[in-house]
Design an enzyme around this catalytic site. Structure first.
Site: not given
Ligand code: GLC
Length: 540
Positions: A26, A34, A108, A210, A276, A337-338
């Site tokens: 940050d 950021d 992304d 995504d 993904e 991150h999931d």
């Molecule tokens: C993907 C992302 C996740 C998000 C979801 C909806 O799984 O990695 O963080 O919440 O898509 O966009």
């Protein structure tokens, strides 16, 4: 056939590093990371010297304008930067600065849904006759007023919300504030392809797409069948995991769209398409296309889901190696991150060291998640501080916040992530797990990652050589990587006891790297000793 570097693309040879921008650095004293923060930390990722991590590409999670209901995965404008993260000029500088350091920039792209605040949806919900109505998926209620089918949202509750004004339901596979786009509509495709071109023209080197397998749904929107293996203790409102995902994902027609997306990227040079995807292997593998004309890298999350066992890991790798057609390049992911942090998932720091060596020595592109190189553990988030909609809706144990806590730069206040209280609490371990202290400790996790990355860069066998697993010892995952006479042995001990291996047909070798970072020596390969939870790379 002799293969030199020229036969391989940057995204095959290189290593990708994922940055969750809210949590990296940050610079505006608002508790949220950021783009300027990323610029300031680029030297940490690659300053051109062998002492930095020297990763080859960064993937930045969404920074688009967004109401942040799902922290940027609810996009209200695909062609701008949210003021929280900076502006377009800062983004351009970030790309230039990354390129100057020989790093590619992957961003992304969230094609399945927009935010409900996106002007397209604001229009679409205005009336049944609105020209944007068919840009989303609207259906009449069933005669009893209930939703059009039984699909559940990933984040709890039904996948449909009734718009009382117009009397129809709209589909959202995530929160109601994330309406699904209608990719069967050519206008939507064209508009979304334009957003790709917009960023390609700005110089980005590729996209992480995504939930790409969700964009096309069954034309008739049929009910999904119940999953006979659904866990018995699912939260009450988790309708999603009670069903088999048959009609809402991986539909045949999605592959036509993927080919179109690839054509957009292929009009530019050396751009990468990463996606993904969570489905089973036979469905997943189709995303490479019939002859490599869809995704370059459908993310492979399989290792992440294995128990901490040599046998399970090997099986997963072998299955993949056997299934992949010649044109398809493998890739491995151990954290993002999931899902919970890899240290917490695999049992601890020692296991995580072995995991790091595995990730960086298998055949295929590795993706690292920020902070894993420090051995960051799951954050402890008090229930009233939970931010993640999945955690809020399904219960604290489902919260993904644990893997999104601020990056730990030093042992100062807020780990030098920010000068004010960050959006998520800094992990309690930051005083020992931080970049400054680990840089000074030659045996730290960070220095293990740096050494592994440096070694990988120096070794064609590790970057693109063949993978040959060896049957040596149940508790150890042992493989050779070789190319044009360069041969490397990787031996990973998954248990808390020493193991003695006898490598068939080999006499002597030189250990060049141990996960304990304390030995480099000549070894007798008929009596190779691995200490508890030790991984080694041996030059043969
Ligand atoms: C993907 C992302 C996740 C998000 C979801 C909806 O799984 O990695 O963080 O919440 O898509 O966009």
């Amino acid at each position: 056939m002799s293969q030199d570097k020229g036969n391989f693309q940057w995204w095959q040879r290189g290593v990708v590093y994922q940055i969750y921008p809210r949590s990296f650095k940050d610079t505006t004293a608002n508790g949220v990371g950021d783009l300027q923060g990323i610029i300031e930390k680029l030297d940490y990722l690659n300053d051109g010297s062998p002492d930095s991590l020297a990763v080859d590409a960064i993937w930045i999670s969404p920074f688009y304008p967004s109401p942040m209901v799902d922290f940027g995965y609810d996009v209200s404008d695909y062609c701008d930067v949210d003021p929280l993260f900076g502006d377009l000029a800062t983004f351009d500088r970030l790309v230039a600065e990354a390129h100057r350091r020989n790093m590619k920039v992957i961003i992304d792209w969230v094609p399945n849904h927009t935010s409900d605040q996106h002007p397209w949806f604001v229009e679409s919900r205005r009336s049944r006759e609105n020209p944007k109505r068919e840009w989303y998926i609207w259906r009449d209620p069933k005669p009893d007023g209930s939703p059009p089918n039984n699909w559940g949202s990933f984040f709890g509750g039904p996948a449909w919300t009734l718009d009382t004004e117009t009397g129809q339901y709209y589909l959202h596979q995530f929160v109601p504030e994330q309406p699904d786009l209608n990719w069967r509509n050519p206008e939507v495709r064209d508009a979304m392809f334009e957003t790709l071109r917009y960023w390609l023209d700005r110089g980005v080197d590729g996209f992480r797409m995504d939930v790409i397998g969700l964009i096309i749904k069954d034309e008739q929107l049929r009910d999904n069948p119940p999953d006979p293996d659904a866990l018995p203790d699912l939260p009450k409102n988790d309708l999603f995991h009670r069903l088999l995902q048959v009609y809402n994902m991986d539909q045949d027609e999605v592959h036509e769209v993927l080919k179109e997306i690839r054509r957009v990227l292929d009009a530019y040079e050396e751009r990468v398409a990463i996606g993904e995807l969570w489905g089973p292997l036979p469905r997943w593998i189709k995303y490479y296309g019939e002859d490599g004309d869809e995704l370059h890298l459908p993310f492979n999350f399989r290792l992440m889901r294995q128990p901490w066992q040599a046998k399970a890991m090997r099986q997963s790798v072998d299955e993949l190696e056997t299934a992949l057609p010649g044109f398809a390049w493998p890739n491995y992911v151990l954290g993002n991150h999931d899902i919970p942090r890899l240290v917490s998932r695999f049992g601890g720091q020692v296991q995580a060291r072995v995991a790091a060596m595995m990730l960086l020595t298998l055949r295929g592109t590795p993706t690292l998640y920020y902070g894993d190189e420090l051995g960051m553990e799951n954050g402890v988030i008090p229930p009233d501080k939970i931010q993640d909609p999945q955690g809020i809706n399904l219960g604290p144990e489902w919260s993904r916040d644990v893997a999104r806590t601020p990056m730990q730069w030093d042992d100062g206040s807020y780990a030098a992530f920010s000068t004010v209280e960050p959006w998520l609490p800094v992990s309690a371990d930051y005083q020992s797990q931080n970049v400054a202290s680990q840089s000074a400790d030659p045996t730290s996790m960070l220095n293990l990652y740096r050494r592994l990355l440096r070694y990988r860069r120096s070794s064609p066998a590790l970057q693109w050589g063949r993978y040959l697993p060896l049957d040596v010892e149940e508790d150890c995952f042992v493989y050779l990587r070789e190319v044009d006479g360069e041969r490397r042995l990787v031996a990973l001990n998954f248990v808390d006891e020493a193991r003695h291996l006898s490598i068939p047909g080999e006499a002597w070798g030189r250990v060049v790297l141990s996960t304990h970072l304390d030995r480099e020596e000549l070894v007798d390969l008929s009596r190779l000793q691995l200490r508890p939870y030790e991984g080694i790379i041996v030059e043969l």
